[in-house]
Design a protein around this motif. Structure first.
Motif, PDB file in Angstrom:
ATOM      1  N   PHE A  14       4.499  11.282  -1.984  1.00  0.00           N
ATOM      2  CA  PHE A  14       3.070  11.143  -2.262  1.00  0.00           C
ATOM      3  C   PHE A  14       2.709  11.620  -3.654  1.00  0.00           C
ATOM      4  O   PHE A  14       1.845  11.029  -4.307  1.00  0.00           O
ATOM      5  N   LEU A  17      -8.406   0.252  -9.296  1.00  0.00           N
ATOM      6  CA  LEU A  17      -7.317   0.281  -8.313  1.00  0.00           C
ATOM      7  C   LEU A  17      -6.399   1.475  -8.550  1.00  0.00           C
ATOM      8  O   LEU A  17      -5.930   2.112  -7.605  1.00  0.00           O
ATOM      9  N   VAL A  65      -4.489  12.390   1.419  1.00  0.00           N
ATOM     10  CA  VAL A  65      -3.453  12.700   2.406  1.00  0.00           C
ATOM     11  C   VAL A  65      -2.843  14.068   2.100  1.00  0.00           C
ATOM     12  O   VAL A  65      -2.671  14.910   2.980  1.00  0.00           O
ATOM     13  N   THR A  78      -1.218 -15.060 -10.702  1.00  0.00           N
ATOM     14  CA  THR A  78      -0.807 -15.168 -12.100  1.00  0.00           C
ATOM     15  C   THR A  78      -1.525 -14.126 -12.953  1.00  0.00           C
ATOM     16  O   THR A  78      -0.966 -13.075 -13.253  1.00  0.00           O
ATOM     17  N   TYR A  94      -3.995 -12.036 -12.264  1.00  0.00           N
ATOM     18  CA  TYR A  94      -4.267 -10.737 -11.655  1.00  0.00           C
ATOM     19  C   TYR A  94      -3.107 -10.255 -10.795  1.00  0.00           C
ATOM     20  O   TYR A  94      -3.314  -9.542  -9.815  1.00  0.00           O
ATOM     21  N   LEU A  95      -1.898 -10.621 -11.184  1.00  0.00           N
ATOM     22  CA  LEU A  95      -0.734 -10.205 -10.409  1.00  0.00           C
ATOM     23  C   LEU A  95      -0.607  -8.685 -10.371  1.00  0.00           C
ATOM     24  O   LEU A  95      -0.326  -8.098  -9.330  1.00  0.00           O
ATOM     25  N   PHE A  96      -0.857  -8.065 -11.517  1.00  0.00           N
ATOM     26  CA  PHE A  96      -0.643  -6.621 -11.575  1.00  0.00           C
ATOM     27  C   PHE A  96      -1.598  -5.857 -10.658  1.00  0.00           C
ATOM     28  O   PHE A  96      -1.147  -5.063  -9.825  1.00  0.00           O
ATOM     29  N   PRO A  97      -2.927  -6.083 -10.758  1.00  0.00           N
ATOM     30  CA  PRO A  97      -3.809  -5.390  -9.806  1.00  0.00           C
ATOM     31  C   PRO A  97      -3.473  -5.724  -8.350  1.00  0.00           C
ATOM     32  O   PRO A  97      -3.599  -4.861  -7.479  1.00  0.00           O
ATOM     33  N   VAL A 114      -0.760  -3.462  -7.381  1.00  0.00           N
ATOM     34  CA  VAL A 114      -1.262  -2.090  -7.225  1.00  0.00           C
ATOM     35  C   VAL A 114      -1.965  -1.959  -5.875  1.00  0.00           C
ATOM     36  O   VAL A 114      -1.796  -0.965  -5.161  1.00  0.00           O
ATOM     37  N   ALA A 115      -2.729  -2.992  -5.521  1.00  0.00           N
ATOM     38  CA  ALA A 115      -3.424  -2.955  -4.227  1.00  0.00           C
ATOM     39  C   ALA A 115      -2.423  -2.878  -3.086  1.00  0.00           C
ATOM     40  O   ALA A 115      -2.659  -2.193  -2.084  1.00  0.00           O
ATOM     41  N   VAL A 167       0.456  -1.398  -3.177  1.00  0.00           N
ATOM     42  CA  VAL A 167       0.935  -0.010  -3.107  1.00  0.00           C
ATOM     43  C   VAL A 167      -0.119   0.865  -2.427  1.00  0.00           C
ATOM     44  O   VAL A 167       0.215   1.772  -1.651  1.00  0.00           O
ATOM     45  N   ILE A 168      -1.400   0.574  -2.702  1.00  0.00           N
ATOM     46  CA  ILE A 168      -2.466   1.346  -2.051  1.00  0.00           C
ATOM     47  C   ILE A 168      -2.368   1.208  -0.535  1.00  0.00           C
ATOM     48  O   ILE A 168      -2.481   2.186   0.205  1.00  0.00           O
ATOM     49  N   LEU A 199       0.291   0.573   1.176  1.00  0.00           N
ATOM     50  CA  LEU A 199       1.464   1.334   1.616  1.00  0.00           C
ATOM     51  C   LEU A 199       1.120   2.812   1.758  1.00  0.00           C
ATOM     52  O   LEU A 199       1.437   3.463   2.763  1.00  0.00           O
ATOM     53  N   VAL A 200       0.414   3.339   0.724  1.00  0.00           N
ATOM     54  CA  VAL A 200       0.028   4.755   0.753  1.00  0.00           C
ATOM     55  C   VAL A 200      -0.862   5.031   1.958  1.00  0.00           C
ATOM     56  O   VAL A 200      -0.673   6.024   2.678  1.00  0.00           O
ATOM     57  N   ILE A 229       1.346   5.034   5.259  1.00  0.00           N
ATOM     58  CA  ILE A 229       2.188   6.223   5.438  1.00  0.00           C
ATOM     59  C   ILE A 229       1.311   7.456   5.609  1.00  0.00           C
ATOM     60  O   ILE A 229       1.605   8.340   6.420  1.00  0.00           O
ATOM     61  N   GLY A 230       0.210   7.497   4.840  1.00  0.00           N
ATOM     62  CA  GLY A 230      -0.684   8.652   4.939  1.00  0.00           C
ATOM     63  C   GLY A 230      -1.265   8.801   6.329  1.00  0.00           C
ATOM     64  O   GLY A 230      -1.306   9.909   6.882  1.00  0.00           O
ATOM     65  N   ILE A 247       1.390  10.213   8.576  1.00  0.00           N
ATOM     66  CA  ILE A 247       1.654  11.638   8.355  1.00  0.00           C
ATOM     67  C   ILE A 247       0.546  12.497   8.948  1.00  0.00           C
ATOM     68  O   ILE A 247       0.794  13.524   9.571  1.00  0.00           O
TER      69      ILE A 247
END
Lengths: 495, 171
Positions: free
Chosen positions: A113, A135, A146, B138, B140-143, B146-147, B149-150, B152-153, B156-157, B160
């Protein structure tokens, strides 16, 4: 548009951080509890690798490489913050190890984390597009929500997590509202295009002003500036100390980085308006933060108010930059903010490391009273705390003095000597509550009747890092020039 | 005609939003939220964003609201402990802010918003869904990543924070 390898290469550090985070989380179930230290060292190794990569990425001081259709910029400004964030995260991991074991919450996911929060911060500091910045902020914040609740057996920790989450979500909503208004105005979320749209429309447009105010409020929450600070003391007190340290330092630095980029690159045309707004915010922050810090008895709460106050000092440099004739004229002001945050990071981390080490029986000693007579029992730890407190108060020859000096100089150069004088008075007030900790440690005898004398939870690595932090605080106080020139160079790539 | 629809949707959205926080029964609040979600979707249709309108109904009205209802019913909230003493002050601040906004608007006058370059041609050429998919993967691939990954967080959060035994006592 197709995906080019150069885009991926530009974001290699971020990719490594996210991959390591996933690897740590995946390895955690198959790692025996006794060997979880390895996960921490794996994370530190990834940070060291990324530090090297980020250093290699910049070819020249004024070069800006854009990646992913101009949403991300790799420039010296981002590099400054990235280097700072890698360092801060590495120190946090080292100081977490003994603390988490003593608190019996040593989880492998913790390191995952921390790295995921770091990846959000890296996005924040290098993005030049409001959507991407938003973002990144969310990625950082959700990881921190968390982590704040990680000590699940303590209701205080869960309360901190819930409070942080609700208020954080609320502030994100306000930030997003501001972003959507700017998008409606410019037809794009890219900072450069927004600056262009504001240029053609003029700065009197109420839509522009309302959007600016909303974005300022959204960032105000993240920076913990008064009057958007209400969450700070409760969250800092309730969260595990190592997490508090990370929030107070890394989250604040990353928020300042994104904040400066948005207001200088995107809303630079409105600086006459926002500098007045932030002038008021910084004065209120200094006033309220200092006064309330005096009455705190819990050292984590006291440092929470201290972190609010330091945001106020850093904002002075930002206001000074906004008052300059041109934005390049504001460069010393912006550089002073960056330097302030770098120095603030190390002294605050050091103070939290000492607090996290101090145990009273089985629990954490976090009342200021628990430090009574520490100098007699643990002279080295008490001496380290003395240095960090002196630096936070801004007493020469520590780095904290240099940080304040440059911020106040920027204010004087911008023709606001009265603001510098006012901030100086507040700095004198703040010395009272920092020095009270020192007084309790050195001037009072240990309480002989206490059943559980304080002891320290430490490790060789932590001692080494703390010694480095102390050396850094004193060395930057005596020889600030390398840091000053690094910050000044970094600020030049802001457009 | 378009304006009539806009004002209908806008008034209902504002009114139901107030009801969400003002109603004493949490179930009624949630249902007011449902009506609001549908009208927001209607607003998207008037803006020719049909894809967003459909997503709004499927995700918000279909998934998120059902989750809210479950939580509200599981928690069995007491109905009277909802207001604190801050509300007169909050109302006063709110009124001041509204007056300020109205005065600002009356003084300066709103300007027309800009439309992103190429939006209309893209929608006319490829249709709503395709146009969104095109930029999402194309430009906005990067954001977008990132979304992910958000998410995913968040996943998992949640595990936990909610799982019973996460191995904390072994260490």
């Amino acid at each position: 548009m197709s995906l080019y390898g150069t885009d991926l290469l530009a974001l290699l550090p971020e990719l490594i951080i996210v991959s390591t985070a996933c690897l740590v989380i995946a390895l955690d179930p198959i790692t025996p509890a006794s060997r979880r230290d390895l996960l921490a060292w794996l994370s530190v190794g990834a940070l060291a690798l990324c530090l090297g990569l980020t250093g290699l990425q910049i070819s020249g001081e004024n070069v800006r490489v854009s990646a992913f259709s101009d949403l991300v910029a790799i420039d010296a400004y981002a590099r400054f913050w990235k280097v700072l964030l890698y360092g801060v995260t590495g120190i946090t991991i080292v100081l977490s190890l003994p603390y988490l074991k003593a608190e019996r919450i040593h989880l492998g996911e913790y390191y995952g984390f921390i790295l995921l929060a770091l990846s959000g911060m890296l996005v924040m500091v290098s993005a030049v597009d409001l959507l991407t910045i938003y973002l990144g902020t969310e990625l950082m914040s959700i990881s921190l929500y968390v982590m704040a609740g990680l000590n699940r057996s303590k209701p205080r920790s869960l309360e901190a997590s819930a409070k942080y989450f609700v208020l954080g979500a609320f502030s994100s909503g306000i930030l997003l509202y501001g972003i959507s208004l700017l998008y409606g105005l410019a037809g794009s979320t890219k900072l450069a295009l927004i600056a262009g749209a504001i240029g053609t429309r003029g700065t009197d447009d109420p839509l522009v002003l309302i959007a600016t105010i909303l974005i300022a409020v959204g960032f105000g929450f993240k920076l913990a500036a008064v009057p958007f600070h209400m969450w700070t003391p409760d969250v800092y007190e309730g969260a595990p100390t190592s997490v508090t340290a990370f929030m107070a330092v890394a989250a604040k630095a990353a928020s300042f980085a994104a904040f400066i980029r948005v207001f200088v690159e995107g809303l630079g045309g409105l600086k006459a308006d926002w500098s007045i707004m932030f002038l008021l915010i910084s004065i209120v922050t200094l006033l309220l933060g200092n006064v309330v810090a005096i009455v705190q008895t819990n050292i984590k709460r006291m440092l929470a108010y201290s972190s609010i106050v330091h945001a106020g000092y850093a904002l002075i440099g930002f206001v000074a930059a906004g008052r300059g004739d041109s934005l390049s004229g504001g460069a010393p002001g912006l550089a002073s903010v960056m330097m302030y945050l770098a120095i603030y990071s190390f002294m605050t981390l050091g103070a939290f490391a000492v607090i996290g080490m101090l145990r009273k029986g089985g629990v954490e000693g976090e009342e200021i009273e628990d430090f009574t007579g520490l100098a007699k029992r643990q002279p080295v730890a008490a001496f380290f705390m003395l240095i960090f407190m002196a630096s936070l108060a801004g007493i020469p020859p520590t780095a904290g003095f240099i940080a304040k000096f440059y911020v106040f100089m920027a204010a004087v150069d911008a023709g606001m000597a009265w603001l510098a004088a006012l901030a100086l008075i507040f700095a004198a007030v703040s010395a009272y509550y920092y020095m009270r900790v020192v007084m309790v440690m050195y001037m009072r005898d240990p309480n002989p009747s206490s059943i559980a004398p304080p002891r320290l939870a430490t490790s060789p690595a932590l001692s080494f890092v703390l010694a480095c932090a102390v050396a850094g605080v004193i060395l930057f106080g005596l020889f600030p020039n390398p840091l000053v020139s690094f910050a000044l160079q970094s600020v030049l790539t802001l457009k | 005609m378009e304006q009539v629809f806009f004002f209908y949707f806008a008034v209902v959205i504002a009114a139901t939003s107030v009801l969400v926080v003002a109603l004493r029964n949490p179930i009624y609040s949630t249902l007011a939220l449902l009506i609001m979600f549908f009208h927001v979707a209607g607003l998207y249709v008037t803006l020719h964003a049909e894809f967003l309108a459909a997503v709004q109904i499927i995700v918000y009205a279909g998934a998120i609201l059902v989750l809210y209802l479950f939580v509200v019913m599981l928690l069995n909230l007491k109905q009277d402990v909802r207001y604190h003493r801050q509300w007169p002050m909050a109302a006063a601040v709110g009124v001041i802010l509204v007056i300020e906004a109205v005065v600002l608007t009356a003084m300066k006058g709103w300007t027309t918003p800009a439309v992103a370059a190429g939006t209309e041609t893209a929608i006319a050429g490829a249709g709503n869904t395709e146009a969104i998919g095109d930029v999402l993967y194309t430009t906005y691939l990067f954001p977008f990543e990132v979304a992910s990954v958000i998410l995913l967080v968040a996943m998992i959060g949640a595990i936990i924070l909610a799982k019973k035994d996460i191995g904390e006592r072994e260490a």
